[in-house]
Design a protein around this motif. Structure first.
Motif, mmCIF file in Angstrom:
data_model
loop_
_atom_site.group_PDB
_atom_site.id
_atom_site.type_symbol
_atom_site.label_atom_id
_atom_site.label_comp_id
_atom_site.label_asym_id
_atom_site.label_seq_id
_atom_site.Cartn_x
_atom_site.Cartn_y
_atom_site.Cartn_z
ATOM 1 N N THR A 1 0.845 -1.192 0.000
ATOM 2 C CA THR A 1 0.000 0.000 0.000
ATOM 3 C C THR A 1 0.878 1.239 0.000
ATOM 4 O OG1 THR A 1 -1.728 -1.153 1.253
ATOM 5 C CG2 THR A 1 -1.815 1.250 1.214
ATOM 6 N N LEU A 2 0.618 2.143 -0.927
ATOM 7 C CA LEU A 2 1.362 3.400 -1.009
ATOM 8 C C LEU A 2 0.395 4.568 -0.963
ATOM 9 C CD1 LEU A 2 3.998 2.793 -3.874
ATOM 10 C CD2 LEU A 2 4.379 2.713 -1.408
ATOM 11 N N PRO A 3 0.876 5.750 -0.545
ATOM 12 C CA PRO A 3 0.024 6.939 -0.614
ATOM 13 C C PRO A 3 -0.394 7.212 -2.054
ATOM 14 C CG PRO A 3 2.014 7.365 0.668
ATOM 15 C CD PRO A 3 2.216 6.038 0.000
ATOM 16 N N GLU A 4 -1.568 7.789 -2.244
ATOM 17 C CA GLU A 4 -2.051 8.087 -3.577
ATOM 18 C C GLU A 4 -1.168 9.128 -4.266
ATOM 19 O OE1 GLU A 4 -4.653 7.059 -6.605
ATOM 20 O OE2 GLU A 4 -4.464 6.209 -4.595
ATOM 21 N N GLY A 5 -0.780 10.159 -3.513
ATOM 22 C CA GLY A 5 0.044 11.211 -4.089
ATOM 23 C C GLY A 5 -0.767 12.167 -4.943
ATOM 24 N N ASP A 6 -0.059 12.986 -5.706
ATOM 25 C CA ASP A 6 -0.677 13.986 -6.571
ATOM 26 C C ASP A 6 -0.304 13.740 -8.023
ATOM 27 O OD1 ASP A 6 -1.826 15.526 -4.414
ATOM 28 O OD2 ASP A 6 0.224 16.187 -3.959
ATOM 29 N N PRO A 7 -1.144 14.193 -8.973
ATOM 30 C CA PRO A 7 -0.847 13.980 -10.396
ATOM 31 C C PRO A 7 0.517 14.507 -10.820
ATOM 32 C CG PRO A 7 -3.115 14.704 -10.134
ATOM 33 C CD PRO A 7 -2.471 14.821 -8.777
ATOM 34 N N GLY A 8 1.002 15.545 -10.145
ATOM 35 C CA GLY A 8 2.288 16.125 -10.521
ATOM 36 C C GLY A 8 3.480 15.553 -9.786
ATOM 37 N N ASP A 9 3.301 14.442 -9.050
ATOM 38 C CA ASP A 9 4.429 13.851 -8.323
ATOM 39 C C ASP A 9 5.562 13.489 -9.275
ATOM 40 O OD1 ASP A 9 3.208 14.091 -5.910
ATOM 41 O OD2 ASP A 9 2.800 11.955 -5.618
ATOM 42 N N PRO A 10 6.811 13.828 -8.926
ATOM 43 C CA PRO A 10 7.956 13.448 -9.762
ATOM 44 C C PRO A 10 8.068 11.929 -9.877
ATOM 45 C CG PRO A 10 8.589 15.093 -8.130
ATOM 46 C CD PRO A 10 7.215 14.626 -7.757
ATOM 47 N N GLU B 1 10.357 9.898 -9.358
ATOM 48 C CA GLU B 1 11.102 9.209 -8.306
ATOM 49 C C GLU B 1 10.328 9.093 -6.998
ATOM 50 O OE1 GLU B 1 12.376 13.565 -8.294
ATOM 51 O OE2 GLU B 1 12.029 11.975 -9.793
ATOM 52 N N THR B 2 9.148 9.700 -6.938
ATOM 53 C CA THR B 2 8.339 9.669 -5.719
ATOM 54 C C THR B 2 7.633 8.324 -5.575
ATOM 55 O OG1 THR B 2 7.903 12.041 -6.017
ATOM 56 C CG2 THR B 2 6.550 10.866 -4.414
ATOM 57 N N GLU B 3 7.730 7.717 -4.395
ATOM 58 C CA GLU B 3 7.096 6.412 -4.176
ATOM 59 C C GLU B 3 5.652 6.602 -3.699
ATOM 60 O OE1 GLU B 3 9.379 3.673 -1.878
ATOM 61 O OE2 GLU B 3 10.866 3.429 -3.461
ATOM 62 N N THR B 4 4.839 7.071 -4.634
ATOM 63 C CA THR B 4 3.390 7.157 -4.455
ATOM 64 C C THR B 4 2.754 6.496 -5.672
ATOM 65 O OG1 THR B 4 3.229 9.279 -5.626
ATOM 66 C CG2 THR B 4 3.582 9.364 -3.229
ATOM 67 N N ILE B 5 1.456 6.267 -5.609
ATOM 68 C CA ILE B 5 0.755 5.682 -6.759
ATOM 69 C C ILE B 5 0.939 6.568 -7.989
ATOM 70 C CG2 ILE B 5 -1.499 5.066 -7.709
ATOM 71 C CD1 ILE B 5 -0.527 3.108 -5.590
ATOM 72 N N ARG B 6 0.747 7.852 -7.809
ATOM 73 C CA ARG B 6 0.875 8.786 -8.938
ATOM 74 C C ARG B 6 2.327 8.912 -9.392
ATOM 75 N NH1 ARG B 6 -3.997 10.871 -11.222
ATOM 76 N NH2 ARG B 6 -5.600 10.781 -9.618
ATOM 77 N N GLY B 7 3.254 8.912 -8.449
ATOM 78 C CA GLY B 7 4.661 9.029 -8.805
ATOM 79 C C GLY B 7 5.139 7.847 -9.630
ATOM 80 N N LEU B 8 4.775 6.630 -9.202
ATOM 81 C CA LEU B 8 5.163 5.442 -9.971
ATOM 82 C C LEU B 8 4.503 5.442 -11.341
ATOM 83 C CD1 LEU B 8 5.116 2.574 -7.298
ATOM 84 C CD2 LEU B 8 7.073 3.872 -8.149
ATOM 85 N N GLY B 9 3.249 5.897 -11.396
ATOM 86 C CA GLY B 9 2.568 5.988 -12.681
ATOM 87 C C GLY B 9 3.276 6.960 -13.618
ATOM 88 N N ASN B 10 3.731 8.074 -13.083
ATOM 89 C CA ASN B 10 4.464 9.051 -13.890
ATOM 90 C C ASN B 10 5.819 8.501 -14.337
ATOM 91 O OD1 ASN B 10 2.386 10.895 -13.673
ATOM 92 N ND2 ASN B 10 3.277 11.955 -11.921
ATOM 93 N N ARG B 11 6.432 7.665 -13.478
ATOM 94 C CA ARG B 11 7.692 7.021 -13.858
ATOM 95 C C ARG B 11 7.458 6.084 -15.037
ATOM 96 N NH1 ARG B 11 10.872 3.629 -9.339
ATOM 97 N NH2 ARG B 11 10.286 5.521 -8.181
ATOM 98 N N LYS B 12 6.371 5.333 -14.978
ATOM 99 C CA LYS B 12 6.043 4.434 -16.077
ATOM 100 C C LYS B 12 5.784 5.204 -17.370
ATOM 101 C CE LYS B 12 2.833 2.282 -18.757
ATOM 102 N NZ LYS B 12 1.722 2.846 -19.569
ATOM 103 N N ASN B 13 5.066 6.320 -17.284
ATOM 104 C CA ASN B 13 4.751 7.095 -18.481
ATOM 105 C C ASN B 13 6.008 7.668 -19.112
ATOM 106 O OD1 ASN B 13 2.692 8.196 -20.272
ATOM 107 N ND2 ASN B 13 3.364 10.185 -19.507
ATOM 108 N N ALA B 14 6.941 8.131 -18.284
ATOM 109 C CA ALA B 14 8.197 8.659 -18.814
ATOM 110 C C ALA B 14 8.956 7.575 -19.584
ATOM 111 C CB ALA B 14 9.052 9.203 -17.673
#
Length: 250
Positions: free
Chosen positions: A81-90, A92-105
């Motif tokens: 379980t990870l924090p949801e985070g924000d859509p703009g999370d970098p 490298e941030t270990e949040t749901i949104r951050g990992l999603g942004n890492r995948k998109n990059a």
């Protein structure tokens, strides 16, 4: 002769895995992202590193879903379980949104390096559907749909687009909820009883069935097990390529 029921007036096509060969690109990006996260987590906790499986995990947990939904679903399967985070999370941030942004990059990097290929049988099918007078829309959870359509030069084959960007703007839940497909049908001016869904993802087939569409075509790009799963989730017919539908009404 498109192999569709007579009541069909519109076709709603998923993008990745149905029209373009980007499903493999997405699977590779998911694996690189998740493996990096899981390996670092295992090193911190002392747990055994179990890599992401690009067949079983991809099809079961992330394929066809919005990035945040796929990220959350897979992590839950591992008891994480990870924090949801924000859509703009970098990234490298270990949040749901951050990992999603890492995948998109990673996806954008792979597309830039390797380009995008299409399934020519599917593209020909879209053209024939339009020649037969059917309306067409692309319905994808990807936020990169516009870029991919432009790269492969098929933007003009669709009367409407409902993708990850549109879904976020209109607050539409992602697949397996039917909302994006229903929105695609609405954009084309038809009810679901006159629209056909074309999907390679289990979540997408579930969405097509849940939406009460006239017909759901499952597109199998994986193996016999996946083909059987598409049928189990509600596909009316399962084909390896849309060219198989040409030649007769069903």
């Amino acid at each position: 002769m498109l192999g569709l029921p007579e009541e069909a007036r519109a076709c709603l096509f998923d993008l990745d895995g149905v029209l373009t060969r980007t499903a493999a690109v997405h699977a590779a990006a998911w694996k690189e992202m998740f493996d990096g996260f899981l390996r670092a987590r295992a090193e911190r906790t002392g747990d055994t590193f179990v890599p992401f499986d690009t067949v079983k995990d991809y099809g079961r947990y992330v394929d066809g879903k919005r990035r945040e939904d796929g990220t959350r679903s897979f992590l839950e399967s591992r008891g994480i379980t990870l924090p949801e985070g924000d859509p703009g999370d970098p990234p490298e941030t270990e949040t749901i949104r951050g990992l999603g942004n890492r995948k998109n990059a990673l996806v954008l990097k792979l597309i830039e390096e390797k380009g995008v290929e299409t399934f020519e049988g599917s593209i020909d099918y879209v053209r024939r559907a339009r020649q037969a007078g059917l309306k067409t829309a692309v319905v994808s959870s990807s936020r990169n749909t516009v870029q991919v359509l432009r790269v492969v030069g098929i933007t003009d084959l669709f009367d409407a687009r409902v993708d990850g960007v549109v879904a976020a703007e209109r607050n539409l839940p992602g697949k397996p909820a039917p909302d994006t497909f229903l929105e695609g049908a609405r954009e084309l001016g038809v009810g679901p009883e006159h629209a056909v869904v074309f999907e390679d993802a289990l979540a997408g087939v579930e969405a097509g069935r849940a939406g009460g569409f006239a017909y759901v075509v499952g597109v199998n790009r994986v193996n016999a097990e996946h083909a059987a799963a598409l049928a189990e989730r509600g596909a009316d017919v399962v084909v390896d390529d849309l060219s198989e539908l040409l030649g007769g009404n069903r």
